[in-house]
Enzyme design. Structure first.
Site, PDB file in Angstrom:
ATOM      1  CG  ASP A 102      -1.841   1.168   1.325  1.00 50.39           C
ATOM      2  OD1 ASP A 102      -1.900   1.960   0.363  1.00 50.39           O
ATOM      3  OD2 ASP A 102      -2.512   1.310   2.359  1.00 50.39           O
ATOM      4  CG  ASP A 284      -3.584   4.726  -1.999  1.00 55.18           C
ATOM      5  OD1 ASP A 284      -2.886   3.749  -1.682  1.00 55.18           O
ATOM      6  OD2 ASP A 284      -4.578   5.102  -1.347  1.00 55.18           O
TER       7      ASP A 284
END
Length: 395
Positions: A102, A284
């Protein structure tokens, strides 16, 4: 049900960051492959909850219609073709866990032996190694937009990704976890690749795995190739020229908030010429959707036959049979094109002829989130020198 790999923590405090220790060895680069989640373990996903948690991740306001849709319990069983979750094997202590990488968070947190048997059932769990050190008085806690939460203790232990090992790496071991996480059997935790300044360990933030090991790498960077309908790869320490077409286009990153934030020069929809309206946003890998300003989202869906912003479903939906236009982001003169089929995320419920859009509003966040819907079309270099991001179309 929450998809916890696609959301991350609320920052609980910032102070001096504590560094881990890399293993001293020759500088290198390596590739780590994602793996598909087990097909025997189908999962139901509440699409509005995915959207709500993406907004909450960055402190955004969740519209009432999205809250209502997220709490309605409507869910779709998510098979492989919706690219819901591809994971990456990581050795934490002595156990190999499948983690979600992430770039929108800076924590490494895992299911652990501190959980009860009922909470950890179906997961690989972290067991502190014989050489692990528990950090007394150190804690972590995460909370998400649907009310789910997790918390626990912090250890220093070895963490190995591909051919590189970090010693004394902070590992956030879950000792409490809410039922939403227990139900998600496909994922054993999360490895954050944002900047260490937003690590959430209290009383002192810890360094990320990447910040720990980047001195070992040939170059202090990693590159992401997320794939449409297939597992992708993460290249650490080098750029793989075989994975992209043409040349990389670089743009500066503003890391002052701890994220990989950049500014695009404009956007376009379908075959129309791109405009020069700039878009500031975060790259992201931990967010599924592409979240944009209301005006940009409206521009896009004006060209989608039958599209509407639905209170019932908490976002833009359209007939599944509709052919969607592409979406282009202009970055340093380079046109990064997301094909229309990537933007058709999933049916709103099993067997429905109505589909949920992969482009949704950022609900006034003040910046956009370039999540997996966007990233699956690009080879993206996250270069800590600068810092900067590099983009090119995938080969």
């Amino acid at each position: 049900m929450v998809v916890f790999s696609k959301v991350t923590a609320v920052v609980v405090g910032l102070s001096t960051i504590v560094s881990a220790v890399p293993v001293v060895q020759p500088r290198k680069g390596f590739t780590i492959n994602q793996v598909a989640r087990p097909v025997t373990n189908k999962k139901t996903v509440n699409l509005p909850a995915v959207y709500a948690n993406a907004l909450t991740k960055y402190g955004g306001t969740v519209p009432d219609s999205v809250k209502a849709a997220a709490s309605s319990g409507s869910a779709v069983t998510t098979p492989e073709q919706y690219d819901s979750e591809y994971l990456t094997p990581v050795k934490v202590g002595g156990t190999t866990l499948n983690l979600d990488f992430d770039t929108g968070s800076a924590d490494l947190w895992v299911f652990s032996s501190e959980l009860s048997a009922s909470q950890s059932s179906g997961h690989a769990i972290y067991k502190p190694s014989a050489n692990a050190q528990k950090l007394n008085g150190y804690t972590w806690k995460i909370q998400y937009g649907d009310g789910s939460s997790a918390s626990g203790d912090v250890y220093k232990d070895t963490v190995t990704v591909g051919g590189v090992t970090a010693q004394s790496q902070a590992v956030e071991a879950a000792s409490h976890i809410s039922s939403q996480f227990v139900q998600d059997k496909d994922n054993d935790g999360l490895l954050g690749l944002a900047f260490s300044s937003i690590n959430t360990v209290s009383p002192r933030p810890q360094t990320t795995f990447f910040d720990t090991v980047k001195s070992q790498l040939d170059s202090p960077l990693f590159a992401v190739t997320l794939k449409y309908h297939a597992p992708g790869t993460y290249d650490f320490g080098y750029i793989d020229n075989s994975k992209f077409q043409g040349e990389l286009t670089y743009t500066d990153v503003d890391s002052s908030q701890g994220f990989w934030m950049f500014t695009a020069d404009g956007y376009g929809v379908g075959n129309g010429a791109p405009n020069s309206n700039s878009i500031s946003g975060i790259a992201d890998t931990g967010t599924t959707l592409l979240l944009l300003d209301d005006s940009v989202v409206a521009d896009y869906y004006r060209q989608v036959s039958g599209a509407k912003n639905s209170n019932q479903y908490g976002g833009y939906v359209f007939p599944c049979s509709t052919k969607l236009p592409s979406f282009t982001t202009v970055i340093g003169g380079y046109n990064a094109v997301v094909p229309g089929e990537y933007i058709n995320y999933a049916p709103v419920t099993d067997g429905s002829s109505t589909c949920y859009g992969g482009i949704q509003s950022n609900s006034g966040l003040g910046f956009s989130i370039f999540g997996d819907i966007f990233l699956k079309s690009q080879y993206v270099v996250f270069d800590s020198q600068g810092p900067r991001l590099g983009f090119a179309p995938q080969a």
